[in-house]
Design a protein around this motif. Sequence first.
Motif, PDB file in Angstrom:
ATOM      1  N   LEU A 266     -37.531 -46.708  22.845  1.00 18.07           N
ATOM      2  CA  LEU A 266     -38.567 -45.716  23.142  1.00 18.07           C
ATOM      3  C   LEU A 266     -39.757 -45.796  22.208  1.00 18.07           C
ATOM      4  O   LEU A 266     -40.695 -45.014  22.340  1.00 18.07           O
ATOM      5  N   GLY A 267     -39.726 -46.723  21.270  1.00 19.20           N
ATOM      6  CA  GLY A 267     -40.852 -46.843  20.357  1.00 19.20           C
ATOM      7  C   GLY A 267     -40.570 -47.846  19.264  1.00 19.20           C
ATOM      8  O   GLY A 267     -39.466 -48.376  19.150  1.00 19.20           O
ATOM      9  N   THR A 268     -41.584 -48.094  18.470  1.00 16.79           N
ATOM     10  CA  THR A 268     -41.494 -49.054  17.382  1.00 16.79           C
ATOM     11  C   THR A 268     -41.915 -48.365  16.095  1.00 16.79           C
ATOM     12  O   THR A 268     -42.874 -47.596  16.080  1.00 16.79           O
ATOM     13  N   GLN A 269     -41.186 -48.656  15.025  1.00 20.76           N
ATOM     14  CA  GLN A 269     -41.544 -48.146  13.708  1.00 20.76           C
ATOM     15  C   GLN A 269     -41.940 -49.330  12.842  1.00 20.76           C
ATOM     16  O   GLN A 269     -41.242 -50.344  12.824  1.00 20.76           O
ATOM     17  N   VAL A 270     -43.058 -49.194  12.163  1.00 19.12           N
ATOM     18  CA  VAL A 270     -43.522 -50.240  11.250  1.00 19.12           C
ATOM     19  C   VAL A 270     -43.821 -49.592   9.911  1.00 19.12           C
ATOM     20  O   VAL A 270     -44.192 -48.420   9.832  1.00 19.12           O
ATOM     21  N   SER A 271     -43.655 -50.367   8.832  1.00 23.47           N
ATOM     22  CA  SER A 271     -43.944 -49.824   7.512  1.00 23.47           C
ATOM     23  C   SER A 271     -44.519 -50.921   6.634  1.00 23.47           C
ATOM     24  O   SER A 271     -44.327 -52.107   6.876  1.00 23.47           O
TER      25      SER A 271
ATOM     26  N   ARG B  68     -45.255 -58.004  18.192  1.00 19.61           N
ATOM     27  CA  ARG B  68     -45.657 -59.309  17.647  1.00 19.61           C
ATOM     28  C   ARG B  68     -46.862 -59.183  16.715  1.00 19.61           C
ATOM     29  O   ARG B  68     -46.936 -59.850  15.684  1.00 19.61           O
ATOM     30  N   ALA B  69     -47.818 -58.351  17.096  1.00 15.21           N
ATOM     31  CA  ALA B  69     -49.003 -58.151  16.253  1.00 15.21           C
ATOM     32  C   ALA B  69     -48.615 -57.521  14.916  1.00 15.21           C
ATOM     33  O   ALA B  69     -49.128 -57.911  13.866  1.00 15.21           O
ATOM     34  N   ALA B  70     -47.703 -56.561  14.946  1.00 11.83           N
ATOM     35  CA  ALA B  70     -47.246 -55.914  13.707  1.00 11.83           C
ATOM     36  C   ALA B  70     -46.490 -56.905  12.829  1.00 11.83           C
ATOM     37  O   ALA B  70     -46.685 -56.945  11.612  1.00 11.83           O
ATOM     38  N   GLU B  71     -45.655 -57.723  13.438  1.00 13.19           N
ATOM     39  CA  GLU B  71     -44.915 -58.732  12.678  1.00 13.19           C
ATOM     40  C   GLU B  71     -45.868 -59.759  12.077  1.00 13.19           C
ATOM     41  O   GLU B  71     -45.709 -60.148  10.916  1.00 13.19           O
ATOM     42  N   ALA B  72     -46.861 -60.193  12.858  1.00 16.81           N
ATOM     43  CA  ALA B  72     -47.828 -61.181  12.371  1.00 16.81           C
ATOM     44  C   ALA B  72     -48.638 -60.643  11.198  1.00 16.81           C
ATOM     45  O   ALA B  72     -49.071 -61.412  10.335  1.00 16.81           O
ATOM     46  N   ALA B  73     -48.827 -59.326  11.159  1.00 13.10           N
ATOM     47  CA  ALA B  73     -49.567 -58.700  10.059  1.00 13.10           C
ATOM     48  C   ALA B  73     -48.722 -58.572   8.795  1.00 13.10           C
ATOM     49  O   ALA B  73     -49.233 -58.210   7.743  1.00 13.10           O
ATOM     50  N   GLY B  74     -47.426 -58.853   8.903  1.00 14.39           N
ATOM     51  CA  GLY B  74     -46.557 -58.775   7.738  1.00 14.39           C
ATOM     52  C   GLY B  74     -45.901 -57.431   7.522  1.00 14.39           C
ATOM     53  O   GLY B  74     -45.370 -57.168   6.443  1.00 14.39           O
ATOM     54  N   LEU B  75     -45.917 -56.574   8.543  1.00 14.77           N
ATOM     55  CA  LEU B  75     -45.286 -55.264   8.419  1.00 14.77           C
ATOM     56  C   LEU B  75     -43.781 -55.373   8.639  1.00 14.77           C
ATOM     57  O   LEU B  75     -43.305 -56.273   9.344  1.00 14.77           O
ATOM     58  N   ASP B  76     -43.020 -54.464   8.050  1.00 15.84           N
ATOM     59  CA  ASP B  76     -41.595 -54.336   8.328  1.00 15.84           C
ATOM     60  C   ASP B  76     -41.469 -53.594   9.651  1.00 15.84           C
ATOM     61  O   ASP B  76     -42.067 -52.521   9.816  1.00 15.84           O
ATOM     62  N   CYS B  77     -40.717 -54.151  10.601  1.00 14.80           N
ATOM     63  CA  CYS B  77     -40.692 -53.611  11.962  1.00 14.80           C
ATOM     64  C   CYS B  77     -39.275 -53.284  12.422  1.00 14.80           C
ATOM     65  O   CYS B  77     -38.339 -54.028  12.134  1.00 14.80           O
ATOM     66  N   GLU B  78     -39.173 -52.172  13.151  1.00 16.38           N
ATOM     67  CA  GLU B  78     -37.943 -51.783  13.834  1.00 16.38           C
ATOM     68  C   GLU B  78     -38.316 -51.466  15.274  1.00 16.38           C
ATOM     69  O   GLU B  78     -38.983 -50.468  15.542  1.00 16.38           O
ATOM     70  N   PHE B  79     -37.895 -52.322  16.185  1.00 17.95           N
ATOM     71  CA  PHE B  79     -38.211 -52.166  17.601  1.00 17.95           C
ATOM     72  C   PHE B  79     -37.101 -51.379  18.270  1.00 17.95           C
ATOM     73  O   PHE B  79     -35.923 -51.683  18.101  1.00 17.95           O
ATOM     74  N   GLY B  80     -37.475 -50.343  19.003  1.00 14.80           N
ATOM     75  CA  GLY B  80     -36.484 -49.522  19.693  1.00 14.80           C
ATOM     76  C   GLY B  80     -36.832 -49.330  21.149  1.00 14.80           C
ATOM     77  O   GLY B  80     -37.938 -49.671  21.584  1.00 14.80           O
TER      78      GLY B  80
ATOM     79  N   HIS C 176     -46.471 -54.810  26.990  1.00 10.79           N
ATOM     80  CA  HIS C 176     -47.293 -54.038  26.059  1.00 10.79           C
ATOM     81  C   HIS C 176     -46.505 -53.650  24.815  1.00 10.79           C
ATOM     82  O   HIS C 176     -47.063 -53.578  23.726  1.00 10.79           O
ATOM     83  N   ALA C 177     -45.203 -53.456  24.944  1.00  6.01           N
ATOM     84  CA  ALA C 177     -44.377 -53.128  23.781  1.00  6.01           C
ATOM     85  C   ALA C 177     -44.110 -54.363  22.922  1.00  6.01           C
ATOM     86  O   ALA C 177     -44.216 -54.304  21.692  1.00  6.01           O
TER      87      ALA C 177
ATOM     88  N   MET D 190     -49.148 -46.988  -2.247  1.00  9.83           N
ATOM     89  CA  MET D 190     -48.333 -46.073  -1.472  1.00  9.83           C
ATOM     90  C   MET D 190     -47.922 -46.773  -0.177  1.00  9.83           C
ATOM     91  O   MET D 190     -48.716 -47.458   0.448  1.00  9.83           O
ATOM     92  N   ARG D 191     -46.663 -46.570   0.193  1.00  9.69           N
ATOM     93  CA  ARG D 191     -46.178 -47.115   1.461  1.00  9.69           C
ATOM     94  C   ARG D 191     -46.348 -46.078   2.564  1.00  9.69           C
ATOM     95  O   ARG D 191     -46.170 -44.881   2.337  1.00  9.69           O
ATOM     96  N   LEU D 192     -46.677 -46.570   3.751  1.00  6.98           N
ATOM     97  CA  LEU D 192     -46.814 -45.723   4.934  1.00  6.98           C
ATOM     98  C   LEU D 192     -45.850 -46.200   6.008  1.00  6.98           C
ATOM     99  O   LEU D 192     -45.443 -47.367   6.030  1.00  6.98           O
ATOM    100  N   VAL D 193     -45.531 -45.288   6.897  1.00  3.94           N
ATOM    101  CA  VAL D 193     -44.709 -45.588   8.064  1.00  3.94           C
ATOM    102  C   VAL D 193     -45.497 -45.152   9.288  1.00  3.94           C
ATOM    103  O   VAL D 193     -46.023 -44.042   9.330  1.00  3.94           O
ATOM    104  N   ALA D 194     -45.585 -46.021  10.272  1.00  3.96           N
ATOM    105  CA  ALA D 194     -46.224 -45.681  11.540  1.00  3.96           C
ATOM    106  C   ALA D 194     -45.192 -45.831  12.645  1.00  3.96           C
ATOM    107  O   ALA D 194     -44.393 -46.769  12.637  1.00  3.96           O
ATOM    108  N   GLU D 195     -45.207 -44.896  13.558  1.00  7.30           N
ATOM    109  CA  GLU D 195     -44.359 -44.973  14.736  1.00  7.30           C
ATOM    110  C   GLU D 195     -45.272 -44.921  15.942  1.00  7.30           C
ATOM    111  O   GLU D 195     -46.161 -44.080  16.023  1.00  7.30           O
ATOM    112  N   PHE D 196     -45.058 -45.859  16.872  1.00  9.27           N
ATOM    113  CA  PHE D 196     -45.878 -45.837  18.070  1.00  9.27           C
ATOM    114  C   PHE D 196     -45.037 -46.076  19.310  1.00  9.27           C
ATOM    115  O   PHE D 196     -44.019 -46.761  19.275  1.00  9.27           O
TER     116      PHE D 196
END
Length: 80
Positions: free
Chosen positions: A42-47, A28-40, A22-23, A1-7
């Motif tokens: 007001l927040g970042t979405q990773v999946s 960078r940590a999310a990208e290094a983990a291999g997650l798909d990232c959208e930086f915005g 801090h943003a 199952m795929r998940l989406v996290a927004e922080f």
Amino acid sequence: MRLVAEFTTEPFDVDEGAPPAHATEALRAAEAAGLDCEFGPLGTQVSGEQQLLLSALPEVLDAAFAGGASQVTLQVRRDA
């Protein structure tokens, strides 16, 4: 199952013209983990696959706080 996290990391330092450390460190940590990232502004979405995303979140949070975050707001949901 795929998940989406927004922080969102705080404080918001938009007056400086560049995203706060801090943003960007959390991203960078999310990208290094291999997650798909959208930086915005007001927040970042990773999946990613459930196990990958859930195992990466502690590193993302550590990076945000090491980068100077005073607070991180996080939401996780199943990908539609």
